[in-house]
Write a protein that holds these residues in place. Structure first.
Motif, PDB file in Angstrom:
ATOM      1  N   THR A   1       0.928  -1.236  -0.040  1.00  8.95           N
ATOM      2  CA  THR A   1       0.020  -0.027  -0.037  1.00  8.95           C
ATOM      3  C   THR A   1       0.876   1.526   0.136  1.00  8.95           C
ATOM      4  OG1 THR A   1      -1.722  -1.190   1.309  1.00  8.95           O
ATOM      5  CG2 THR A   1      -1.796   1.249   1.190  1.00  8.95           C
ATOM      6  N   ILE A   2       0.720   2.110  -1.156  1.00 16.65           N
ATOM      7  CA  ILE A   2       1.580   3.170  -1.249  1.00 16.65           C
ATOM      8  C   ILE A   2       0.657   4.282  -0.780  1.00 16.65           C
ATOM      9  CG2 ILE A   2       2.932   4.747  -2.754  1.00 16.65           C
ATOM     10  CD1 ILE A   2       2.998   2.219  -4.458  1.00 16.65           C
ATOM     11  N   GLU A   3       1.002   5.302   0.174  1.00 15.75           N
ATOM     12  CA  GLU A   3       0.224   6.274   0.849  1.00 15.75           C
ATOM     13  C   GLU A   3       0.972   7.702   0.386  1.00 15.75           C
ATOM     14  OE1 GLU A   3      -1.187   3.820   4.943  1.00 15.75           O
ATOM     15  OE2 GLU A   3       0.237   5.359   5.172  1.00 15.75           O
ATOM     16  N   GLY A   4      -0.005   8.524   0.019  1.00 15.89           N
ATOM     17  CA  GLY A   4       0.522   9.845  -0.136  1.00 15.89           C
ATOM     18  C   GLY A   4       0.027  10.930   1.020  1.00 15.89           C
ATOM     19  N   HIS A   5       1.035  11.741   1.487  1.00 17.42           N
ATOM     20  CA  HIS A   5       0.766  12.697   2.645  1.00 17.42           C
ATOM     21  C   HIS A   5       1.075  13.895   2.449  1.00 17.42           C
ATOM     22  CE1 HIS A   5      -0.221   9.164   5.502  1.00 17.42           C
ATOM     23  NE2 HIS A   5       0.530   8.700   4.635  1.00 17.42           N
ATOM     24  N   THR A   6       0.565  15.100   2.765  1.00 18.03           N
ATOM     25  CA  THR A   6       0.861  16.619   2.572  1.00 18.03           C
ATOM     26  C   THR A   6       0.785  17.293   3.938  1.00 18.03           C
ATOM     27  OG1 THR A   6      -1.346  17.337   1.978  1.00 18.03           O
ATOM     28  CG2 THR A   6      -0.157  16.508   0.318  1.00 18.03           C
ATOM     29  N   ASP A   7       1.479  18.420   3.874  1.00 13.90           N
ATOM     30  CA  ASP A   7       1.148  19.267   5.069  1.00 13.90           C
ATOM     31  C   ASP A   7      -0.315  20.232   5.073  1.00 13.90           C
ATOM     32  OD1 ASP A   7       1.384  21.333   3.404  1.00 13.90           O
ATOM     33  OD2 ASP A   7       3.638  21.603   3.877  1.00 13.90           O
ATOM     34  N   ASP A   8      -0.552  20.744   5.851  1.00 13.65           N
ATOM     35  CA  ASP A   8      -1.834  21.576   5.899  1.00 13.65           C
ATOM     36  C   ASP A   8      -1.949  22.944   5.173  1.00 13.65           C
ATOM     37  OD1 ASP A   8      -0.271  22.915   7.700  1.00 13.65           O
ATOM     38  OD2 ASP A   8      -1.716  23.226   9.001  1.00 13.65           O
ATOM     39  N   VAL A   9      -0.609  23.151   4.408  1.00  9.81           N
ATOM     40  CA  VAL A   9      -0.604  24.409   3.545  1.00  9.81           C
ATOM     41  C   VAL A   9      -1.768  24.050   2.226  1.00  9.81           C
ATOM     42  CG1 VAL A   9       0.831  25.993   2.178  1.00  9.81           C
ATOM     43  CG2 VAL A   9       1.506  25.044   4.573  1.00  9.81           C
ATOM     44  N   PRO A  10      -2.529  24.845   1.948  1.00 12.20           N
ATOM     45  CA  PRO A  10      -3.634  24.861   0.870  1.00 12.20           C
ATOM     46  C   PRO A  10      -2.692  24.693  -0.468  1.00 12.20           C
ATOM     47  CG  PRO A  10      -4.066  26.673   1.921  1.00 12.20           C
ATOM     48  CD  PRO A  10      -2.937  26.227   2.949  1.00 12.20           C
ATOM     49  N   ILE A  11      -3.321  24.064  -1.416  1.00  8.14           N
ATOM     50  CA  ILE A  11      -2.556  24.265  -2.761  1.00  8.14           C
ATOM     51  C   ILE A  11      -3.994  24.393  -3.551  1.00  8.14           C
ATOM     52  CG2 ILE A  11      -2.584  21.835  -3.242  1.00  8.14           C
ATOM     53  CD1 ILE A  11      -0.308  22.072  -4.848  1.00  8.14           C
TER      54      ILE A  11
ATOM     55  N   ALA B   1       0.203  -6.305 -10.467  1.00  5.68           N
ATOM     56  CA  ALA B   1      -0.791  -5.254  -9.926  1.00  5.68           C
ATOM     57  C   ALA B   1      -1.815  -5.444  -8.943  1.00  5.68           C
ATOM     58  CB  ALA B   1      -1.767  -4.885 -11.259  1.00  5.68           C
ATOM     59  N   PRO B   2      -2.275  -6.833  -8.686  1.00  3.39           N
ATOM     60  CA  PRO B   2      -3.071  -7.144  -7.770  1.00  3.39           C
ATOM     61  C   PRO B   2      -2.505  -6.700  -6.216  1.00  3.39           C
ATOM     62  CG  PRO B   2      -3.298  -8.780  -9.401  1.00  3.39           C
ATOM     63  CD  PRO B   2      -2.151  -7.645  -9.714  1.00  3.39           C
ATOM     64  N   ARG B   3      -1.201  -6.562  -6.364  1.00  6.04           N
ATOM     65  CA  ARG B   3      -0.641  -6.254  -4.936  1.00  6.04           C
ATOM     66  C   ARG B   3      -0.527  -5.078  -4.490  1.00  6.04           C
ATOM     67  NH1 ARG B   3       5.167  -8.746  -5.197  1.00  6.04           N
ATOM     68  NH2 ARG B   3       5.105  -7.810  -3.169  1.00  6.04           N
ATOM     69  N   LEU B   4      -0.922  -4.132  -5.515  1.00  6.13           N
ATOM     70  CA  LEU B   4      -0.789  -2.593  -5.369  1.00  6.13           C
ATOM     71  C   LEU B   4      -1.752  -1.941  -5.141  1.00  6.13           C
ATOM     72  CD1 LEU B   4       1.778  -2.121  -8.336  1.00  6.13           C
ATOM     73  CD2 LEU B   4       2.476  -2.371  -5.839  1.00  6.13           C
ATOM     74  N   THR B   5      -1.769  -0.844  -4.072  1.00  7.49           N
ATOM     75  CA  THR B   5      -2.932  -0.023  -3.730  1.00  7.49           C
ATOM     76  C   THR B   5      -2.448   1.111  -3.521  1.00  7.49           C
ATOM     77  OG1 THR B   5      -4.216  -1.801  -2.716  1.00  7.49           O
ATOM     78  CG2 THR B   5      -4.850   0.394  -2.305  1.00  7.49           C
ATOM     79  N   ALA B   6      -3.075   2.347  -3.989  1.00  2.00           N
ATOM     80  CA  ALA B   6      -2.447   3.797  -3.707  1.00  2.00           C
ATOM     81  C   ALA B   6      -3.635   4.321  -3.041  1.00  2.00           C
ATOM     82  CB  ALA B   6      -2.093   4.456  -5.138  1.00  2.00           C
ATOM     83  N   ILE B   7      -3.254   5.215  -1.803  1.00  2.00           N
ATOM     84  CA  ILE B   7      -4.274   5.994  -1.132  1.00  2.00           C
ATOM     85  C   ILE B   7      -3.574   7.450  -1.004  1.00  2.00           C
ATOM     86  CG2 ILE B   7      -5.454   6.031   1.040  1.00  2.00           C
ATOM     87  CD1 ILE B   7      -4.899   3.241   1.539  1.00  2.00           C
ATOM     88  N   GLY B   8      -4.459   8.323  -1.189  1.00  2.00           N
ATOM     89  CA  GLY B   8      -4.247   9.669  -0.635  1.00  2.00           C
ATOM     90  C   GLY B   8      -4.870  10.378   0.348  1.00  2.00           C
ATOM     91  N   TYR B   9      -4.028  10.581   1.394  1.00  2.00           N
ATOM     92  CA  TYR B   9      -4.512  11.054   2.806  1.00  2.00           C
ATOM     93  C   TYR B   9      -4.507  12.586   3.039  1.00  2.00           C
ATOM     94  CZ  TYR B   9      -4.921   6.496   4.443  1.00  2.00           C
ATOM     95  OH  TYR B   9      -4.874   5.068   4.754  1.00  2.00           O
ATOM     96  N   ALA B  10      -4.041  13.505   1.981  1.00  2.00           N
ATOM     97  CA  ALA B  10      -3.769  14.922   2.225  1.00  2.00           C
ATOM     98  C   ALA B  10      -3.471  15.052   3.661  1.00  2.00           C
ATOM     99  CB  ALA B  10      -5.122  15.572   2.068  1.00  2.00           C
TER     100      ALA B  10
END
Length: 288
Positions: free
Chosen positions: A168-178, A208-217
């Motif tokens: 599982t690949i997770e994307g994270h950001t800070d709280d500065v808006p874009i 591919a069945p092993r991969l998952t991408a998630i965006g958490y902001a």
């Protein structure tokens, strides 16, 4: 002599009725004793005993002499109480060893970045997590992997391609808006960055069945966003090698009855709670 014999024959015993009366009283007493005993029998135990007796007499075979043969029941094998737990613990121990081996290999291929504090490898209850600072992966506000890091991510993929664990690949950001034409919010930015890494892994040969991408902001910070160092720490991409076995779900209908069904979710899905009207198109990987 004939007169005396005739006199004896004429004598009659009028107390013989007492014998029949005593027999009747005895039988009546026995009857009430049996009735009392039956009235105090536990119904459940009586039914079990009755069923057992019927089953036993129906299935008892006769030997060559015609007499009933005695059958001694074979006791059912009893599983040792600690056997299942020992087997389960052995499986968990094997998984832990495999996870430690994966973590060691990843530390070796990313040793320079680990030394700089840009990459962290963590062992958790779910498996192994690789935390990569997004400043070395992406330019500010962009989702294209920088060429110097593309080779490092391919080396990580080479380590993971030989395993069977879900990733599982997770994307994270800070709280500065874009807000720009490509990314209306941090939801889209975090989701596309996670998808970009996913596509690189898929191109490197990971199924591919092993991969998952998630965006958490910015919803899962690891440091407070009040300071610049904390915001830099929160801008990251996490790669989770999950040791957990996928579970089967149970579908519930309107009547509250469930039907067992295996989850059929798309394994390579971007989970980003962005507004329904916005659509995110992952950018192509840079040519190398």
């Amino acid at each position: 002599m004939a007169r005396r014999k005739r006199a004896e024959e004429g004598h009659e015993n009028h107390d013989r009725w007492l014998v029949s009366y005593a027999d009747f009283i005895t039988l009546l007493f026995a009857f009430f004793v049996v009735m009392y005993a039956l009235s105090s029998v536990n119904e459940g135990k009586y039914r079990i005993l009755s069923d057992s007796m019927i089953s036993a007499f129906r299935n008892v075979p006769a030997n060559s002499t015609g007499q009933l043969a005695l059958i001694v029941p074979t006791p059912a094998p009893v599983a040792k109480p600690g056997l299942a737990s020992k087997t389960q613990e052995a499986v968990k121990q094997k998984q832990r060893e495999s996870m430690r081996s994966i973590a060691k290999d990843i530390l070796e291929v990313m040793a320079p970045l680990v030394a700089q504090g840009k990459v962290r490898v963590l062992e958790t209850s779910r498996g192994v997590t690789i935390e990569i600072n997004d400043s070395i992966l992406f330019s500010p506000g962009q989702a294209l992997i920088q060429p110097p890091l593309a080779r490092a991510m391919e080396a990580v993929a080479e380590v993971l391609v030989g395993t069977d664990f879900p990733i599982t690949i997770e994307g994270h950001t800070d709280d500065v808006p874009i807000s720009n034409t490509q990314f209306p919010s941090n939801w889209e930015l975090s989701a596309v960055r996670a998808t970009t890494v996913l596509r690189l892994f898929a191109t490197a040969g990971i199924a591919a069945p092993r991969l998952t991408a998630i965006g958490y902001a910015d919803t899962r910070p690891v440091e407070p966003n009040a300071l610049a160092d904390g915001r830099a720490r929160n801008r990251r991409v996490s790669i989770l090698i999950d040791s957990a076995i996928p579970e089967k779900g149970t579908e519930v209908d309107l009547q509250g009855q469930g039907e067992s069904a295996e989850s059929a979710a798309d394994p390579a899905t971007v989970v980003a709670p962005a507004p329904p009207a916005s659509t995110v198109t992952p950018p192509p990987l840079p040519a190398r």
